[in-house]
Design a protein around this motif. Structure first.
Motif, PDB file in Angstrom:
ATOM      1  N   ALA A  52       6.969 -36.167   5.925  1.00 20.22           N
ATOM      2  CA  ALA A  52       8.222 -36.818   6.300  1.00 20.22           C
ATOM      3  C   ALA A  52       9.006 -36.002   7.324  1.00 20.22           C
ATOM      4  CB  ALA A  52       9.074 -37.057   5.056  1.00 20.22           C
ATOM      5  N   THR A  53       8.798 -34.699   7.340  1.00 17.98           N
ATOM      6  CA  THR A  53       9.503 -33.816   8.271  1.00 17.98           C
ATOM      7  C   THR A  53       8.526 -32.806   8.849  1.00 17.98           C
ATOM      8  OG1 THR A  53      10.105 -32.274   6.488  1.00 17.98           O
ATOM      9  CG2 THR A  53      11.681 -34.027   7.000  1.00 17.98           C
ATOM     10  N   GLY A  54       8.988 -31.964   9.762  1.00 19.52           N
ATOM     11  CA  GLY A  54       8.164 -30.895  10.294  1.00 19.52           C
ATOM     12  C   GLY A  54       7.358 -31.323  11.501  1.00 19.52           C
ATOM     13  N   LYS A  55       6.466 -30.421  11.950  1.00 19.14           N
ATOM     14  CA  LYS A  55       5.705 -30.650  13.176  1.00 19.14           C
ATOM     15  C   LYS A  55       4.758 -31.823  13.054  1.00 19.14           C
ATOM     16  CE  LYS A  55       4.953 -29.755  17.402  1.00 19.14           C
ATOM     17  NZ  LYS A  55       6.038 -30.061  18.365  1.00 19.14           N
ATOM     18  N   SER A  56       4.203 -32.060  11.895  1.00 15.55           N
ATOM     19  CA  SER A  56       3.298 -33.206  11.750  1.00 15.55           C
ATOM     20  C   SER A  56       4.040 -34.507  11.980  1.00 15.55           C
ATOM     21  CB  SER A  56       2.643 -33.200  10.367  1.00 15.55           C
ATOM     22  OG  SER A  56       3.595 -33.479   9.350  1.00 15.55           O
ATOM     23  N   SER A  57       5.285 -34.574  11.536  1.00 17.05           N
ATOM     24  CA  SER A  57       6.091 -35.785  11.723  1.00 17.05           C
ATOM     25  C   SER A  57       6.522 -35.940  13.175  1.00 17.05           C
ATOM     26  CB  SER A  57       7.322 -35.730  10.816  1.00 17.05           C
ATOM     27  OG  SER A  57       8.157 -36.847  11.032  1.00 17.05           O
ATOM     28  N   ALA A  58       6.943 -34.859  13.802  1.00 15.78           N
ATOM     29  CA  ALA A  58       7.413 -34.914  15.187  1.00 15.78           C
ATOM     30  C   ALA A  58       6.268 -35.109  16.169  1.00 15.78           C
ATOM     31  CB  ALA A  58       8.164 -33.626  15.519  1.00 15.78           C
ATOM     32  N   GLY A  59       5.102 -34.526  15.869  1.00 14.29           N
ATOM     33  CA  GLY A  59       3.981 -34.601  16.783  1.00 14.29           C
ATOM     34  C   GLY A  59       4.175 -33.714  18.002  1.00 14.29           C
ATOM     35  N   PHE A  60       3.353 -33.950  19.035  1.00 17.16           N
ATOM     36  CA  PHE A  60       3.357 -33.116  20.230  1.00 17.16           C
ATOM     37  C   PHE A  60       3.625 -33.984  21.453  1.00 17.16           C
ATOM     38  CE2 PHE A  60       0.596 -31.242  17.077  1.00 17.16           C
ATOM     39  CZ  PHE A  60       0.967 -29.902  17.068  1.00 17.16           C
TER      40      PHE A  60
END
Length: 420
Positions: A52-60
């Protein structure tokens, strides 16, 4: 229509030419048959949807990520398998490379000079992986060492959206703006994560062809509480044992498909992935050269789901059945002690009533015939003075996850004759 007599004469002539050619080859020394290629997975990871949060959620977006994976067996060629299984957008990879890390005294994320190689996809450097899709790179010439780290670097020119990832890698990944795919230094990627992104597997060409062993497990197999960047998961220790015991170069690959929070029949939340039965075919059967499955599951069904022993056993039986339908040997681990486990401060999750479920499942594992054999991790790691607890010297401190020494003890509990 062809004259029958003429047809017979033609066939006889062809036969004489063939026999004559064979005689020539025999006289000169028979040409040896080419050595068959034998591809095997040396590393793999179970992947899940973004948290729900973090780099996996934001992506690149316009960024490079450099990740390190730990091999089990070596080979003379390599290819990388990628996944956008849980992505919401097509995934564009603008540039990807594979390399060896520089060494313990180099900077964070640095690579060994002369080892960086471009990954291509049917000769193209860029690839777009559709939503839910997979991709495999072209084979590249590379001497991949056994039981060592390999670096995979990927540049994403556009927005990836939420990432397909593995939440708890126990390896540091580095990322930053711009294309650093061929950079020897990690200085341009100052941000870090403890996850793998999009990388599903690493295959090597190993002409000994001993195949691979997949280990389907939870956070215990995932190495939770083992030292980060030390590669001290129990599967790493097992791979080292196999490489030492087997004739040189003839050990099977060992694939860690552990996933934090994994259960036999209920999905995890917040990036913890789908249940073991739901990911069996994508995470186990799809692995290159896999011939054996080890199952290490059950404790999360007990303390998180508070499920019954009968339900847990039924799902373990289905895993055994599915493995055998896929032509795999299948072994199962007993569930280790967990007395005093605390998932949060001032919260004790263990109760004797819940532990009775573990004991019932372990009794089924030890006496049943659904699996080809069992590995008794419970007997190996329990405290003889208090059998419902881990040995104190192997306890990470939370009373359910082993420390580095405990992971090594788990690997030593595996009878190698099951795997060699």
């Amino acid at each position: 229509m062809t004259n029958p007599r003429r047809r017979q004469l033609l066939l006889a002539l062809i036969s004489l030419v063939t026999v004559g050619s064979t005689a020539l080859v025999t006289a000169a020394g028979r040409v040896p048959a080419p050595t068959p290629e034998a591809w095997v997975a040396t590393w793999a990871a179970g992947l899940s949807a973004a948290g729900a949060t973090g780099k996996s959620s934001a992506g690149f977006a316009g960024q490079t990520v450099r990740m390190f994976v730990h091999t089990s067996v070596g080979g003379e060629k390599a290819r990388v398998r990628l996944s956008n299984r849980f992505g919401k957008n097509p995934l564009t990879i603008g540039h990807a490379t594979i390399a060896l890390p520089f060494g313990p005294n180099s900077g964070p994320g640095d690579l060994k000079p002369g080892t960086i190689k471009d990954l291509t996809f049917f000769g193209q450097r860029e690839i777009v992986i559709p939503v839910g899709g997979y991709a495999a790179s072209d084979a590249i010439d590379m001497q991949v060492p056994a039981n060592e780290d390999v670096a995979v670097t990927m540049y994403f020119p556009g927005e990836t959206g939420p990432a397909t990832f593995h939440v708890s890698a126990r390896e540091t990944a580095y990322f930053g703006p711009g294309d650093h795919s061929v950079a020897l230094t990690g200085a341009g990627m100052p941000e870090t994560s403890n996850s793998w992104f999009y990388v599903a597997g690493l295959d090597v060409l190993n002409r000994n062809g001993k195949g691979a062993i997949a280990v389907l497990g939870d956070s215990i197999t995932d190495g939770f509480k083992s030292t980060i960047n030390a590669d001290n998961r129990w599967t790493d220790y097992l791979s080292e044992r196999l490489n030492k015991q087997a004739p040189e170069g003839k050990a099977p690959g060992v694939l860690n498909l552990g996933m934090a929070g994994n259960r036999t029949g209920v999905d995890g939340a917040g990036g913890l992935g789908v249940n073991a039965l739901a990911r069996f075919h994508s995470d186990v059967v799809a692995q290159t050269g896999v011939h054996t499955l080890i199952v290490q599951l059950g404790i999360n069904d007990i303390w998180i789901s508070k499920d019954t022993a009968n339900n847990i056993i039924a799902r373990l039986q289905q895993l055994a059945a599915q493995a055998k339908l896929a032509g795999l040997k299948v072994y199962i681990c007993t569930i280790m002690p967990w007395n005093a486990y605390s998932s949060a401060p001032d919260v004790i999750n263990y109760t004797p009533e819940l532990d009775s479920i573990r004991l019932t499942v372990n009794s089924y594992i030890r006496t049943g015939s659904d699996f080809d054999a069992y590995i008794d991790l419970d007997a190996a790691l329990r405290n003889p003075a208090e059998p419902t607890k881990l040995r104190p010297e192997w306890d990470s401190g939370d009373h359910i996850h082993p420390n580095d020494m405990g992971n090594e003890a788990m690997a030593k509990a595996v009878p190698l004759d099951l795997l060699l």
